[in-house]
Motif scaffolding. Structure first.
Motif, PDB file in Angstrom:
ATOM      1  N   ALA A  33       2.341   5.905  -5.060  1.00 37.58           N
ATOM      2  CA  ALA A  33       1.486   7.248  -5.210  1.00 37.58           C
ATOM      3  C   ALA A  33       2.119   8.348  -5.946  1.00 37.58           C
ATOM      4  O   ALA A  33       1.509   9.066  -6.750  1.00 37.58           O
ATOM      5  N   SER A  34       3.230   8.575  -5.449  1.00 37.34           N
ATOM      6  CA  SER A  34       4.007   9.714  -6.116  1.00 37.34           C
ATOM      7  C   SER A  34       4.409   9.515  -7.600  1.00 37.34           C
ATOM      8  O   SER A  34       3.977  10.620  -8.495  1.00 37.34           O
ATOM      9  N   GLN A  35       4.690   8.110  -7.879  1.00 39.71           N
ATOM     10  CA  GLN A  35       4.769   7.882  -9.415  1.00 39.71           C
ATOM     11  C   GLN A  35       3.521   7.926 -10.055  1.00 39.71           C
ATOM     12  O   GLN A  35       3.498   8.483 -11.392  1.00 39.71           O
ATOM     13  N   LEU A  36       2.491   7.818  -9.660  1.00 40.70           N
ATOM     14  CA  LEU A  36       0.977   7.481 -10.370  1.00 40.70           C
ATOM     15  C   LEU A  36       0.482   8.893 -10.276  1.00 40.70           C
ATOM     16  O   LEU A  36      -0.537   9.125 -10.785  1.00 40.70           O
ATOM     17  N   GLY A  37       0.893   9.813  -9.549  1.00 38.31           N
ATOM     18  CA  GLY A  37       0.297  11.046  -9.222  1.00 38.31           C
ATOM     19  C   GLY A  37      -1.125  11.260  -8.699  1.00 38.31           C
ATOM     20  O   GLY A  37      -2.312  11.801  -8.930  1.00 38.31           O
ATOM     21  N   LEU A  38      -1.069  10.136  -7.684  1.00 42.84           N
ATOM     22  CA  LEU A  38      -2.393   9.924  -6.827  1.00 42.84           C
ATOM     23  C   LEU A  38      -2.323  10.272  -5.522  1.00 42.84           C
ATOM     24  O   LEU A  38      -1.003  10.133  -4.873  1.00 42.84           O
ATOM     25  N   PRO A  39      -3.303  10.610  -4.639  1.00 36.87           N
ATOM     26  CA  PRO A  39      -3.212  10.800  -3.262  1.00 36.87           C
ATOM     27  C   PRO A  39      -2.783   9.447  -2.611  1.00 36.87           C
ATOM     28  O   PRO A  39      -3.332   8.497  -2.732  1.00 36.87           O
ATOM     29  N   GLU A  40      -1.903   9.704  -1.538  1.00 33.99           N
ATOM     30  CA  GLU A  40      -1.448   8.666  -0.857  1.00 33.99           C
ATOM     31  C   GLU A  40      -2.434   7.888   0.202  1.00 33.99           C
ATOM     32  O   GLU A  40      -2.438   6.625   0.260  1.00 33.99           O
ATOM     33  N   ALA A  41      -3.514   8.697  -0.110  1.00 36.41           N
ATOM     34  CA  ALA A  41      -4.602   8.021   0.787  1.00 36.41           C
ATOM     35  C   ALA A  41      -5.511   7.024  -0.255  1.00 36.41           C
ATOM     36  O   ALA A  41      -6.369   6.252   0.361  1.00 36.41           O
ATOM     37  N   GLN A  42      -5.208   7.140  -1.426  1.00 36.79           N
ATOM     38  CA  GLN A  42      -6.068   6.359  -2.350  1.00 36.79           C
ATOM     39  C   GLN A  42      -5.029   4.998  -2.853  1.00 36.79           C
ATOM     40  O   GLN A  42      -5.543   3.930  -3.471  1.00 36.79           O
ATOM     41  N   VAL A  43      -3.959   5.134  -2.445  1.00 34.47           N
ATOM     42  CA  VAL A  43      -2.925   3.947  -3.003  1.00 34.47           C
ATOM     43  C   VAL A  43      -2.540   3.270  -1.494  1.00 34.47           C
ATOM     44  O   VAL A  43      -1.992   3.830  -0.567  1.00 34.47           O
ATOM     45  N   PHE A  44      -3.060   1.937  -1.499  1.00 38.93           N
ATOM     46  CA  PHE A  44      -2.812   1.242  -0.502  1.00 38.93           C
ATOM     47  C   PHE A  44      -1.542  -0.016  -0.198  1.00 38.93           C
ATOM     48  O   PHE A  44      -1.260  -0.115  -1.456  1.00 38.93           O
ATOM     49  N   LYS A  45      -1.404  -0.162   0.744  1.00 45.10           N
ATOM     50  CA  LYS A  45      -0.033  -1.189   0.800  1.00 45.10           C
ATOM     51  C   LYS A  45      -0.541  -2.351   1.772  1.00 45.10           C
ATOM     52  O   LYS A  45      -1.465  -2.188   2.459  1.00 45.10           O
ATOM     53  N   THR A  46       0.031  -3.333   1.488  1.00 50.06           N
ATOM     54  CA  THR A  46      -0.313  -4.537   1.986  1.00 50.06           C
ATOM     55  C   THR A  46       0.706  -5.068   2.834  1.00 50.06           C
ATOM     56  O   THR A  46       1.877  -5.107   2.659  1.00 50.06           O
ATOM     57  N   LEU A  47       0.201  -5.285   4.156  1.00 48.66           N
ATOM     58  CA  LEU A  47       0.852  -5.764   5.123  1.00 48.66           C
ATOM     59  C   LEU A  47       0.792  -7.171   5.951  1.00 48.66           C
ATOM     60  O   LEU A  47      -0.642  -7.416   5.527  1.00 48.66           O
ATOM     61  N   ILE A  48       1.574  -7.811   6.145  1.00 46.98           N
ATOM     62  CA  ILE A  48       1.187  -9.182   6.839  1.00 46.98           C
ATOM     63  C   ILE A  48       1.482  -9.105   8.180  1.00 46.98           C
ATOM     64  O   ILE A  48       2.627  -8.852   8.642  1.00 46.98           O
ATOM     65  N   ALA A  49       0.690  -9.512   8.980  1.00 46.04           N
ATOM     66  CA  ALA A  49       0.829  -9.765  10.459  1.00 46.04           C
ATOM     67  C   ALA A  49       0.435 -11.285  10.945  1.00 46.04           C
ATOM     68  O   ALA A  49      -0.138 -11.683  10.233  1.00 46.04           O
ATOM     69  N   HIS A  50       0.823 -11.244  12.157  1.00 43.48           N
ATOM     70  CA  HIS A  50       0.457 -12.616  12.609  1.00 43.48           C
ATOM     71  C   HIS A  50       0.064 -12.715  14.194  1.00 43.48           C
ATOM     72  O   HIS A  50       0.684 -11.968  14.819  1.00 43.48           O
ATOM     73  N   HIS A  51      -0.476 -13.992  14.599  1.00 46.61           N
ATOM     74  CA  HIS A  51      -0.487 -14.187  16.066  1.00 46.61           C
ATOM     75  C   HIS A  51      -0.395 -15.806  16.157  1.00 46.61           C
ATOM     76  O   HIS A  51      -0.912 -16.476  15.307  1.00 46.61           O
ATOM     77  N   ASP A  52       0.686 -16.097  16.797  1.00 41.54           N
ATOM     78  CA  ASP A  52       1.167 -17.589  16.596  1.00 41.54           C
ATOM     79  C   ASP A  52       1.251 -18.033  15.190  1.00 41.54           C
ATOM     80  O   ASP A  52       1.973 -17.425  14.535  1.00 41.54           O
ATOM     81  N   LYS A  53       0.454 -19.089  14.866  1.00 38.97           N
ATOM     82  CA  LYS A  53       0.714 -19.457  13.319  1.00 38.97           C
ATOM     83  C   LYS A  53      -0.412 -18.974  12.483  1.00 38.97           C
ATOM     84  O   LYS A  53      -0.510 -19.316  11.368  1.00 38.97           O
ATOM     85  N   GLN A  54      -1.371 -18.124  12.909  1.00 37.35           N
ATOM     86  CA  GLN A  54      -2.283 -17.313  12.142  1.00 37.35           C
ATOM     87  C   GLN A  54      -2.007 -16.017  11.608  1.00 37.35           C
ATOM     88  O   GLN A  54      -1.593 -15.239  12.329  1.00 37.35           O
TER      89      GLN A  54
END
Length: 153
Positions: A33-54
């Motif tokens: 977001a900082s590098q692109l000069g955009l609001p942090e609220a518009q630049v999304f991050k991808t996270l991976i979560a799980h429960h057991d094997k899902q």
């Protein structure tokens, strides 16, 4: 060209490319977001979560965090926890800091935070560090089957 970009082209989903300078960081989303000069609220991050094997994909604004409770609720799982970075890399085929919600090794249930709907276009990882793609949240919901739910905090 990354698998994420190839998928967008194959599905004819309109997108824009947003390259930026990137080194190892504690918070890749905020850095983008900082590098692109955009609001942090518009630049999304991808996270991976799980429960057991899902495993599930959470896409939240780089300005915040993911509510694991809300993510579990949105995906119908009893409880979820974050996947270790090495496991996330193995599962998705992407390196941390460049994990895209698109064209992962295995298609996983994906939830985009509802705050994305305030924007015509949000940025997500393009599949490598230093590259984001701008996509319409509605296109992603319609063409990729992403769920939209209030998972950010």
């Amino acid at each position: 060209m990354t698998p994420a970009i190839k998928l967008l082209e194959k599905l004819k989903i309109p997108f824009t490319l947003h390259p930026y300078e990137c080194e190892a960081h504690d918070d890749f989303g905020k850095h983008a977001a900082s590098q692109l000069g955009l609001p942090e609220a518009q630049v999304f991050k991808t996270l991976i979560a799980h429960h057991d094997k899902q495993a599930v994909v959470a896409i939240v604004p780089s300005s915040g965090m993911c509510s694991l409770k809300q993510l579990a609720k949105a995906t119908g799982l009893k409880k979820v926890e974050m996947l270790a970075p090495a496991e996330a890399e193995k599962l998705t085929g992407y390196k941390v800091g460049g994990i895209s919600p698109l064209a992962q090794k295995k298609r996983l249930p994906t939830v985009l935070d509802a705050s994305a709907l305030q924007f015509d276009r949000v940025l997500v990882s393009g599949g490598k560090r230093g590259l984001s793609v701008g996509v319409s949240p509605r296109d992603m919901q319609e063409k990729m089957g992403w769920l939209i739910a209030p998972i950010g905090e």
